[in-house]
Write a protein that holds these residues in place. Structure first.
Motif, PDB file in Angstrom:
ATOM      1  N   VAL A 313       0.833  -1.201   0.000  1.00 27.24           N
ATOM      2  CA  VAL A 313       0.000   0.000   0.000  1.00 27.24           C
ATOM      3  C   VAL A 313       0.870   1.254   0.000  1.00 27.24           C
ATOM      4  O   VAL A 313       1.936   1.294   0.611  1.00 27.24           O
ATOM      5  N   GLN A 314       0.373   2.273  -0.676  1.00 27.62           N
ATOM      6  CA  GLN A 314       0.966   3.605  -0.641  1.00 27.62           C
ATOM      7  C   GLN A 314      -0.105   4.586  -0.173  1.00 27.62           C
ATOM      8  O   GLN A 314      -1.230   4.565  -0.677  1.00 27.62           O
ATOM      9  N   GLN A 315       0.246   5.426   0.777  1.00 28.33           N
ATOM     10  CA  GLN A 315      -0.693   6.396   1.323  1.00 28.33           C
ATOM     11  C   GLN A 315      -0.083   7.788   1.271  1.00 28.33           C
ATOM     12  O   GLN A 315       1.130   7.952   1.416  1.00 28.33           O
ATOM     13  N   GLU A 316      -0.955   8.779   1.083  1.00 28.62           N
ATOM     14  CA  GLU A 316      -0.474  10.161   1.007  1.00 28.62           C
ATOM     15  C   GLU A 316      -1.535  11.114   1.526  1.00 28.62           C
ATOM     16  O   GLU A 316      -2.732  10.926   1.297  1.00 28.62           O
ATOM     17  N   LYS A 317      -1.068  12.131   2.252  1.00 37.52           N
ATOM     18  CA  LYS A 317      -1.920  13.230   2.682  1.00 37.52           C
ATOM     19  C   LYS A 317      -1.201  14.537   2.371  1.00 37.52           C
ATOM     20  O   LYS A 317       0.010  14.642   2.553  1.00 37.52           O
ATOM     21  N   GLY A 318      -1.958  15.516   1.911  1.00 37.93           N
ATOM     22  CA  GLY A 318      -1.372  16.816   1.610  1.00 37.93           C
ATOM     23  C   GLY A 318      -2.371  17.926   1.863  1.00 37.93           C
ATOM     24  O   GLY A 318      -3.587  17.732   1.746  1.00 37.93           O
ATOM     25  N   ARG A 319      -1.861  19.075   2.209  1.00 38.55           N
ATOM     26  CA  ARG A 319      -2.719  20.242   2.431  1.00 38.55           C
ATOM     27  C   ARG A 319      -1.947  21.485   2.018  1.00 38.55           C
ATOM     28  O   ARG A 319      -0.718  21.527   2.084  1.00 38.55           O
ATOM     29  N   SER A 320      -2.674  22.493   1.600  1.00 39.74           N
ATOM     30  CA  SER A 320      -2.040  23.742   1.176  1.00 39.74           C
ATOM     31  C   SER A 320      -2.903  24.922   1.585  1.00 39.74           C
ATOM     32  O   SER A 320      -4.120  24.789   1.747  1.00 39.74           O
ATOM     33  N   VAL A 321      -2.262  26.066   1.739  1.00 39.48           N
ATOM     34  CA  VAL A 321      -2.939  27.331   1.989  1.00 39.48           C
ATOM     35  C   VAL A 321      -2.315  28.366   1.065  1.00 39.48           C
ATOM     36  O   VAL A 321      -1.088  28.455   0.953  1.00 39.48           O
ATOM     37  N   THR A 322      -3.159  29.139   0.375  1.00 42.50           N
ATOM     38  CA  THR A 322      -2.684  30.167  -0.559  1.00 42.50           C
ATOM     39  C   THR A 322      -3.400  31.476  -0.274  1.00 42.50           C
ATOM     40  O   THR A 322      -4.611  31.492  -0.029  1.00 42.50           O
ATOM     41  N   ALA A 323      -2.648  32.557  -0.298  1.00 39.93           N
ATOM     42  CA  ALA A 323      -3.214  33.901  -0.162  1.00 39.93           C
ATOM     43  C   ALA A 323      -2.750  34.740  -1.344  1.00 39.93           C
ATOM     44  O   ALA A 323      -1.570  34.699  -1.714  1.00 39.93           O
ATOM     45  N   ALA A 324      -3.673  35.473  -1.952  1.00 36.51           N
ATOM     46  CA  ALA A 324      -3.347  36.328  -3.101  1.00 36.51           C
ATOM     47  C   ALA A 324      -4.001  37.694  -2.906  1.00 36.51           C
ATOM     48  O   ALA A 324      -5.221  37.791  -2.760  1.00 36.51           O
ATOM     49  N   LEU A 325      -3.180  38.726  -2.896  1.00 31.35           N
ATOM     50  CA  LEU A 325      -3.646  40.105  -2.709  1.00 31.35           C
ATOM     51  C   LEU A 325      -3.333  40.905  -3.964  1.00 31.35           C
ATOM     52  O   LEU A 325      -2.221  40.826  -4.499  1.00 31.35           O
ATOM     53  N   GLU A 326      -4.314  41.668  -4.437  1.00 27.72           N
ATOM     54  CA  GLU A 326      -4.108  42.524  -5.617  1.00 27.72           C
ATOM     55  C   GLU A 326      -4.646  43.919  -5.323  1.00 27.72           C
ATOM     56  O   GLU A 326      -5.759  44.070  -4.801  1.00 27.72           O
ATOM     57  N   HIS A 327      -3.840  44.928  -5.659  1.00 28.18           N
ATOM     58  CA  HIS A 327      -4.258  46.322  -5.468  1.00 28.18           C
ATOM     59  C   HIS A 327      -3.928  47.121  -6.716  1.00 28.18           C
ATOM     60  O   HIS A 327      -2.809  47.066  -7.232  1.00 28.18           O
ATOM     61  N   SER A 328      -4.917  47.862  -7.205  1.00 25.43           N
ATOM     62  CA  SER A 328      -4.738  48.724  -8.368  1.00 25.43           C
ATOM     63  C   SER A 328      -4.638  50.176  -7.908  1.00 25.43           C
ATOM     64  O   SER A 328      -5.471  50.650  -7.129  1.00 25.43           O
ATOM     65  N   PHE A 329      -3.619  50.863  -8.401  1.00 27.25           N
ATOM     66  CA  PHE A 329      -3.403  52.255  -8.037  1.00 27.25           C
ATOM     67  C   PHE A 329      -4.079  53.184  -9.050  1.00 27.25           C
ATOM     68  O   PHE A 329      -4.426  52.772 -10.159  1.00 27.25           O
ATOM     69  N   ASP A 330      -4.219  54.447  -8.655  1.00 30.74           N
ATOM     70  CA  ASP A 330      -4.867  55.425  -9.532  1.00 30.74           C
ATOM     71  C   ASP A 330      -4.063  55.674 -10.803  1.00 30.74           C
ATOM     72  O   ASP A 330      -4.616  56.086 -11.827  1.00 30.74           O
ATOM     73  N   ASN A 331      -2.754  55.431 -10.733  1.00 29.04           N
ATOM     74  CA  ASN A 331      -1.908  55.646 -11.913  1.00 29.04           C
ATOM     75  C   ASN A 331      -1.864  54.420 -12.826  1.00 29.04           C
ATOM     76  O   ASN A 331      -0.986  54.301 -13.672  1.00 29.04           O
ATOM     77  N   GLU A 332      -2.808  53.487 -12.621  1.00 31.35           N
ATOM     78  CA  GLU A 332      -2.940  52.255 -13.401  1.00 31.35           C
ATOM     79  C   GLU A 332      -1.861  51.231 -13.083  1.00 31.35           C
ATOM     80  O   GLU A 332      -1.736  50.215 -13.767  1.00 31.35           O
ATOM     81  N   GLY A 333      -1.096  51.477 -12.045  1.00 34.61           N
ATOM     82  CA  GLY A 333      -0.162  50.467 -11.574  1.00 34.61           C
ATOM     83  C   GLY A 333      -0.896  49.387 -10.793  1.00 34.61           C
ATOM     84  O   GLY A 333      -1.934  49.632 -10.183  1.00 34.61           O
ATOM     85  N   VAL A 334      -0.345  48.162 -10.810  1.00 35.76           N
ATOM     86  CA  VAL A 334      -0.975  47.032 -10.126  1.00 35.76           C
ATOM     87  C   VAL A 334       0.079  46.308  -9.299  1.00 35.76           C
ATOM     88  O   VAL A 334       1.170  45.980  -9.804  1.00 35.76           O
TER      89      VAL A 334
END
Length: 766
Positions: A313-334
């Motif tokens: 037998v082969q067994q596996e467990k995995g877990r992940s956590v991801t965070a993604a932040l995005e901010h757009s500026f008035d000068n069209e920068g991101v």
């Protein structure tokens, strides 16, 4: 098993229908109560609800008949660009493509991706432009642009993916360490601001390679829920889940569960934060695949043959956590910030394939117990800004990225079967087994082997880099791009159980450039040239014959030229690319010195892959889609330790076919007696593949024969709501081999699946 799976399918389908009816009844009751209180408000709400449902139905129709390859190419440049504005070969395979192929495993899609070949049983076991990747290459498969799958074994499930982007060629400037062939980026499903839900039920069985219909069966159930949490739709959620229980055509089995919730917080019109998590659990029968005695494909046993014991037998467990932040500026920068953290563990308890003995009928096996722990922590942050300098328009991207991966590979049992004498022959006291007539339950049980002081190796690898990229519009017809990255990699490894308790550390750094230029004489044609580089530090677990790790980083460079076109009112899109990749300081398998455990390597020189790829997506009619791809990849060892007479020189790289092609065609009937019916046909071709490489002590090479495989699918839209799909995979029951395991070669030959039948039902609700 077939009865259990069929019953589960029937129950799940019944529950899904009851749930959809309950939801509709609940909505009707709610509307009735609201009408009694506030009729006008209810009228508006009903109108909005009808609009939402109409839009949802239109969206589902688009997913059925939409493009197989989208025009986006964000993965290539980390900016929102049209594919024609990138000087690289990139393909964005859509949800429509995945649904047309109809599979629960992302790895099944590789056969219909140009320049990509499958060569193993995990998502990492692929070859892109002739260069194979392994489980040690976290950068081969990205999730939303960051390394680290939640599962080390098996395939990532398709239910997690909104689409799959493939970028071919070296991409280390923007993404850090990665093999020069390219990478696959899984774009996960994100929370939506309109409520919807889908249940997918998939049942499978095999009817080929001596198996009768219903002898083996499988069941997969998917759930996909999304919608707003609050009335202002500032908080959105999505829940994706999958449960599977299936038997394999090789007499094995697999049970798996996947759960992925995510939440998006739209803080304001300029800022959003998304949090997502994954949990994956998988248990399966241990399987080391087939062996090729004398490195002769004609001597491989039938594809249903297994060499592992029933209780392995082969067994596996995995877990992940991801965070993604995005901010757009008035000068069209991101500004973007993304963080991904993965934790996983796996165990293996069973008998490994080790070697074919001299009689060519006996397989030496190893009694093995193993516990592995791993962790990946990666971060990427960048800022993009559009501006002008004189007549030149810029899209500048600057960023920082890097991460740390840690592994703890703990061998508990490691006992090899005998190679000579009476114990070398299969029998009650032998670990070995007959290749053509394996008898199980005869060898000593694994529990009879004590847990000993084998080895427990802990490694830590950290890398960090700073990068910039600029996409420039020079004139109406000319565009150019330039990128640069500084990267540094540090490795530490130590043995913590078996004397001598050795430790090692080293660091490497490099500066990598990339550049490209495009000429667009019209909005329909693009001609381009690009130069790209890659950098991969030797794995911290790699060792030479003496048990040390003196290896230099593997580097590569690519020159690519090509043409992209949108023709016939965008009903035909095509990319033709010619490439030449040169890779230096590559590693090859070496014989370990006496007393050095594990697998050893040697730095052999260089590899080269050159060839061309042609991909076409066409819509001859509004309801007819065709996807075609052809790749010619001449991937060989270019030099070997400076010795031109070495047999390695000019030998083909493993799992790298010289030629491969595919075509998938789907036609949906729009009217007449066959309205709501559709049919899909897919054909894949792969030329012969090298399954091993020659050495001074053994000039033989395993050559796996080429093959053609045909798939046939029927689609039906029931009541304009439910989708029923019937698929016959490997329709003509062709016996073939996909490649070899990336580390074991001729003692890990991967058989292709025989004829199989899949029935899928998609039930939308909410």
């Amino acid at each position: 098993m077939f009865v259990r799976s069929s019953l589960a399918s029937a129950i799940a389908a019944g529950l899904s229908l009851l749930l959809s009816q309950a939801v509709l009844a609940h909505d009707a009751g709610t509307d009735s109560t609201a009408a009694t209180d506030v009729a006008a408000a209810t009228g508006d709400a009903n109108a909005a609800d009808k609009d939402d449902k109409k839009e949802q139905q239109e969206l589902e129709a688009v997913q059925v008949t939409g493009r197989f390859i989208s025009k986006g190419a964000r993965s290539a440049m980390k900016q929102d660009l049209d594919v024609r504005d990138t000087p690289y070969s990139v393909a964005d395979y859509s949800q429509s493509f995945m649904k047309a192929i109809e599979t629960a495993n992302l790895t099944d899609l590789y056969s219909y991706m140009t320049g990509v070949s499958r060569g193993g049983v995990t998502g990492y076991d692929i070859s892109i432009r002739g260069f194979k990747t392994t489980q040690a290459d976290e950068g081969a498969i990205l999730v939303d642009g960051l390394p680290g799958l939640s599962g080390r074994f098996g395939s990532p499930p398709t239910v997690m993916a909104e689409r799959v982007e493939v970028v071919k060629g070296p991409a280390s400037v923007l993404y850090g360490e990665a093999q020069p062939g390219g990478f696959v980026n899984i774009i996960t499903k994100k929370p939506q601001d309109k409520a919807s839900g889908v249940i997918d039920i998939l049942s499978t069985t095999y009817s080929g390679a001596g198996l009768s219909f219903g002898d083996t069966a499988g069941f997969t159930g998917d759930l996909d829920l999304t919608g707003p949490i609050d009335k202002d739709r500032r908080f959105l959620y999505r829940v994706v889940a999958e449960s599977s229980d299936r038997d394999t055509f090789r007499g094995g089995w697999e049970r798996a569960f996947y759960f992925a919730p995510s939440v998006t917080w739209q803080m304001n019109d300029s800022t959003s934060l998304r949090l997502s998590a994954e949990y994956r659990k998988r248990t399966n029968a241990y399987d080391n695949l087939l062996v090729a005695p004398a490195k002769n494909a004609a001597l491989i046993a039938p594809i249903t043959t297994r060499y592992q014991e029933p209780n392995d037998v082969q067994q596996e467990k995995g877990r992940s956590v991801t965070a993604a932040l995005e901010h757009s500026f008035d000068n069209e920068g991101v500004w973007n910030l993304a963080v991904r953290s993965v934790r996983g563990s796996d165990t293996a308890t069973g008998y490994d394939n080790v070697a074919v003995l001299a009689d060519l009928t006996t397989l030496q096996r190893r009694a093995r117990g193993q516990i592995n722990h791993r962790s990946y922590d990666y971060v990427d942050t960048n800022y993009s800004q559009a501006f002008k300098t004189g007549f030149i328009e810029h899209k500048l991207l600057v960023g920082l990225g890097g991460g740390t991966n840690r592994t703890d590979f703990n061998r508990l049992q490691f006992y090899n079967g005998a190679t000579t004498g009476a114990l070398a022959k299969p029998g009650p006291k032998s670990l070995n087994i007959d290749i053509y007539d394996p008898i199980f339950g005869v060898s000593p049980p694994l529990s009879s082997f004590p847990i000993g002081t084998v080895n427990d190796r802990v490694t830590t690898e950290s890398n960090a880099g700073a990068y910039l990229s600029d996409v420039m519009t020079l004139s109406e017809h000319w565009k150019a791009s330039f990128g640069l990255r500084y990267t540094r990699d540090e490795q530490n490894g130590k043995e913590i159980k078996t004397p001598p308790l050795t430790s090692s550390s080293k660091a490497d750094s490099d500066v990598m450039p990339t550049a490209g230029i495009l000429y667009q004489p019209s909005e329909h044609w693009t001609y381009y040239y690009s130069y790209a580089t890659s950098f991969v530090a030797a794995s911290p677990t790699a060792q030479d014959a003496a048990g040390n790790n003196p290896f230099k980083p593997t580097t590569a460079k690519q020159n690519e030229v090509g043409v992209k076109a949108d023709l016939l009112d965008n009903r035909v899109t095509t990319t033709l690319a010619l490439f030449d990749i040169q890779k230096t300081n590559t590693l090859a398998v070496a014989t370990c010195n006496v007393g050095v455990p594990g697998t050893c390597s040697q730095q052999v020189g260089g590899e080269r892959s050159k060839g061309y790829e042609w991909e076409i997506e066409a819509h001859p009619l509004e309801n007819w889609q065709v996807l075609f791809g052809f790749a010619h990849t001449n991937a060989k060892v270019a030099k070997s330790n400076g010795a031109k007479t070495s047999p390695l020189v000019d030998s083909r790289l493993t799992n790298a076919p010289l030629n491969s092609a595919h075509v998938w065609s789907r036609y949906d009937f729009a009217e007449g007696a066959l309205k709501n019916f559709g049919v899909g046909v897919g054909v894949t071709y792969v030329s012969e593949v090298a399954g091993s490489q020659p050495s001074l002590s053994d000039l033989r090479v395993l050559t796996l024969p080429g093959h053609v495989v045909t798939d046939l699918v029927f689609y039906y839209q029931l009541l304009d709501k439910y989708t029923v799909t019937l698929k016959f995979g490997n329709l003509f029951d062709k016996t073939y081999f996909e490649g070899v395991n990336s580390t074991t070669n001729e003692i890990g030959v991967v058989p292709g699946a025989p004829r199989n039948v899949q029935l899928a039902v998609k039930v939308p609700f909410l």
